[in-house]
Design an enzyme around this catalytic site. Structure first.
Site, PDB file in Angstrom:
ATOM      1  N   ASN A   9     -71.028  11.898  57.511  1.00 25.66           N
ATOM      2  CA  ASN A   9     -71.231  13.066  56.309  1.00 25.66           C
ATOM      3  C   ASN A   9     -71.548  14.170  57.332  1.00 25.66           C
ATOM      4  O   ASN A   9     -72.537  14.439  57.931  1.00 25.66           O
ATOM      5  CB  ASN A   9     -72.705  12.678  55.647  1.00 25.66           C
ATOM      6  CG  ASN A   9     -73.419  13.775  54.954  1.00 25.66           C
ATOM      7  OD1 ASN A   9     -72.537  14.845  54.687  1.00 25.66           O
ATOM      8  ND2 ASN A   9     -74.396  13.693  54.151  1.00 25.66           N
ATOM      9  N   LYS A  11     -72.012  17.248  56.312  1.00 30.90           N
ATOM     10  CA  LYS A  11     -72.808  18.194  55.596  1.00 30.90           C
ATOM     11  C   LYS A  11     -71.913  19.587  55.700  1.00 30.90           C
ATOM     12  O   LYS A  11     -70.510  19.487  55.793  1.00 30.90           O
ATOM     13  CB  LYS A  11     -74.148  18.219  56.236  1.00 30.90           C
ATOM     14  CG  LYS A  11     -74.618  16.843  56.188  1.00 30.90           C
ATOM     15  CD  LYS A  11     -76.010  16.701  56.576  1.00 30.90           C
ATOM     16  CE  LYS A  11     -76.584  15.563  56.359  1.00 30.90           C
ATOM     17  NZ  LYS A  11     -78.064  15.225  56.573  1.00 30.90           N
ATOM     18  N   HIS A  95     -76.467  12.726  47.384  1.00 33.27           N
ATOM     19  CA  HIS A  95     -77.192  12.661  48.514  1.00 33.27           C
ATOM     20  C   HIS A  95     -78.548  13.478  48.301  1.00 33.27           C
ATOM     21  O   HIS A  95     -78.609  14.297  47.439  1.00 33.27           O
ATOM     22  CB  HIS A  95     -76.223  13.634  49.631  1.00 33.27           C
ATOM     23  CG  HIS A  95     -76.876  13.480  50.784  1.00 33.27           C
ATOM     24  ND1 HIS A  95     -77.845  14.496  51.142  1.00 33.27           N
ATOM     25  CD2 HIS A  95     -76.664  12.826  51.939  1.00 33.27           C
ATOM     26  CE1 HIS A  95     -78.124  14.127  52.489  1.00 33.27           C
ATOM     27  NE2 HIS A  95     -77.576  13.133  53.076  1.00 33.27           N
ATOM     28  N   GLU A  97     -79.874  15.834  49.761  1.00 29.87           N
ATOM     29  CA  GLU A  97     -79.791  17.294  49.967  1.00 29.87           C
ATOM     30  C   GLU A  97     -79.372  17.938  48.737  1.00 29.87           C
ATOM     31  O   GLU A  97     -79.678  18.872  48.557  1.00 29.87           O
ATOM     32  CB  GLU A  97     -79.085  17.556  51.379  1.00 29.87           C
ATOM     33  CG  GLU A  97     -80.154  17.498  52.491  1.00 29.87           C
ATOM     34  CD  GLU A  97     -79.102  17.184  53.860  1.00 29.87           C
ATOM     35  OE1 GLU A  97     -77.724  17.360  53.987  1.00 29.87           O
ATOM     36  OE2 GLU A  97     -79.667  16.574  54.614  1.00 29.87           O
ATOM     37  N   GLU A 167     -81.265   5.893  52.059  1.00 32.95           N
ATOM     38  CA  GLU A 167     -81.616   7.117  52.739  1.00 32.95           C
ATOM     39  C   GLU A 167     -82.888   7.424  52.516  1.00 32.95           C
ATOM     40  O   GLU A 167     -83.119   8.412  51.904  1.00 32.95           O
ATOM     41  CB  GLU A 167     -80.708   8.226  52.709  1.00 32.95           C
ATOM     42  CG  GLU A 167     -79.102   7.807  53.062  1.00 32.95           C
ATOM     43  CD  GLU A 167     -78.332   8.966  53.591  1.00 32.95           C
ATOM     44  OE1 GLU A 167     -77.771   8.878  54.725  1.00 32.95           O
ATOM     45  OE2 GLU A 167     -78.351  10.095  52.941  1.00 32.95           O
ATOM     46  N   GLY A 173     -82.336  13.481  59.554  1.00 36.47           N
ATOM     47  CA  GLY A 173     -82.175  14.665  60.478  1.00 36.47           C
ATOM     48  C   GLY A 173     -83.324  14.777  61.041  1.00 36.47           C
ATOM     49  O   GLY A 173     -83.716  16.024  61.716  1.00 36.47           O
ATOM     50  N   SER A 213     -80.893   9.109  60.544  1.00 33.15           N
ATOM     51  CA  SER A 213     -81.023   9.061  62.104  1.00 33.15           C
ATOM     52  C   SER A 213     -80.558   8.079  62.580  1.00 33.15           C
ATOM     53  O   SER A 213     -80.980   7.435  63.631  1.00 33.15           O
ATOM     54  CB  SER A 213     -82.287   9.414  62.521  1.00 33.15           C
ATOM     55  OG  SER A 213     -82.927  10.502  61.900  1.00 33.15           O
TER      56      SER A 213
HETATM   57  P1  PGA Z   1     -78.760  11.935  59.587  1.00 34.44           P
HETATM   58  O1  PGA Z   1     -78.262  12.290  58.160  1.00 34.44           O
HETATM   59  O2  PGA Z   1     -77.572  10.832  60.502  1.00 34.44           O
HETATM   60  O3  PGA Z   1     -78.547  13.358  60.294  1.00 34.44           O
HETATM   61  O4  PGA Z   1     -80.224  11.637  59.593  1.00 34.44           O
HETATM   62  C1  PGA Z   1     -77.925  11.146  57.385  1.00 34.44           C
HETATM   63  C2  PGA Z   1     -77.371  11.801  56.202  1.00 34.44           C
HETATM   64  O5  PGA Z   1     -78.045  12.824  55.726  1.00 34.44           O
HETATM   65  O6  PGA Z   1     -76.738  11.193  55.464  1.00 34.44           O
END
Ligand code: PGA
Length: 254
Positions: A9, A11, A95, A97, A167, A173, A213
């Site tokens: 992903n 983003k 997601h 976000e 998630e 993140g 992460s």
């Molecule tokens: P990250 O993001 O691996 O940077 O924690 C995962 C995601 O948002 O799908």
């Protein structure tokens, strides 16, 4: 029986030129991979270039979002038919976000999931609890609700391609990964919920990815667990070496 799936992903990172440069470095690093389904989800503007560059390769291209309608007066939105018309095959839905910053709800997730299935896009539905929910012991309630609303009104027979990504919002993140115990427990809750809604055969074939992460050094520990069928990777997927290392490490366990 469940094929490992590792999805990137990206983003709101990478222009089309940067996205195709990633692929040029990435393909040689995964050329021997046959056991893992690899999906890259770039931003909308990089989709056409990546679909072209990935043609004939064992890498699929997914969108990070879509509207549920095929067309309409919805300024700024992208429809499922627009995605399939350019060769996109996968789509992330819900997601955290999107839920946090763009008001997505379990109800819009449900509409998008129905639409993705109707348009033969492989859906990766994201669920996960916030830190305060985990601290109040609400994780199972949150996951059960998210999964049951997402699947509401969908004929189980249509759910053969369903992928769910667990998630935990507190792990995205942050560099703070769920422990294998926490992740496996959440994945079992999700699979049990899918079984109660769609039956045990669909639950047994539904792939449940872990996201939050994921890095080269924890991919193997997470992906070797019974109910973890791959990973959704944000930050560590932006670099070809690190993303291919995650795939290599996760695959060792399959
Ligand atoms: P990250 O993001 O691996 O940077 O924690 C995962 C995601 O948002 O799908």
């Amino acid at each position: 029986m469940r094929k490992l799936l590792i999805a990137a992903n990206w983003k709101m990172y990478k222009t089309p030129v940067e996205s195709t440069a990633f692929l040029t470095s990435f393909f040689p690093l995964v050329k021997n991979n046959t056991s893992t389904e690899i999906v890259l989800c770039p931003s909308m503007t990089s989709l056409p270039a990546l679909v072209d560059a990935a043609r004939g390769k064992t890498v699929s291209i997914g969108a990070q979002n879509m509207h549920w309608l095929a067309e309409g007066a919805y300024t700024g939105e992208t429809s499922p038919t627009m995605l399939t018309a350019i060769g996109v095959t996968h789509v992330l839905i819900g997601h955290s976000e999107r839920r946090q910053y763009f008001n997505e709800t379990d109800t819009t997730v449900n509409l998008k999931l129905k639409s993705a299935l109707a348009h033969s896009l492989l859906p990766i539905v994201c669920v996960g609890e916030h830190l305060n929910e985990r601290e109040q012991n609400l994780t199972a309630d949150v996951l059960n609700l998210q999964v049951s609303v997402a699947l509401e009104g969908i004929n189980p027979a249509a759910l053969g391609s369903l992928v769910i990504a667990y998630e935990p919002v507190w792990a995205i993140g942050t560099g703070r990964t769920a422990t294998p115990e926490i992740a496996e427990e959440a994945h079992k809750i999700i699979r049990a919920k899918v079984a109660s809604i769609a039956g045990s055969d669909i639950a047994a074939s539904t792939r449940i990815l872990y996201g939050g992460s994921v890095k080269p050094d924890n991919a193997q520990t997470l992906c070797c667990l019974e109910d973890i069928d791959g990973a959704l990777v944000g930050g560590a997927s932006l670099d070809p070496a690190s993303f291919s290392q995650i795939i290599a490490n996760a695959t060792q366990t399959a």
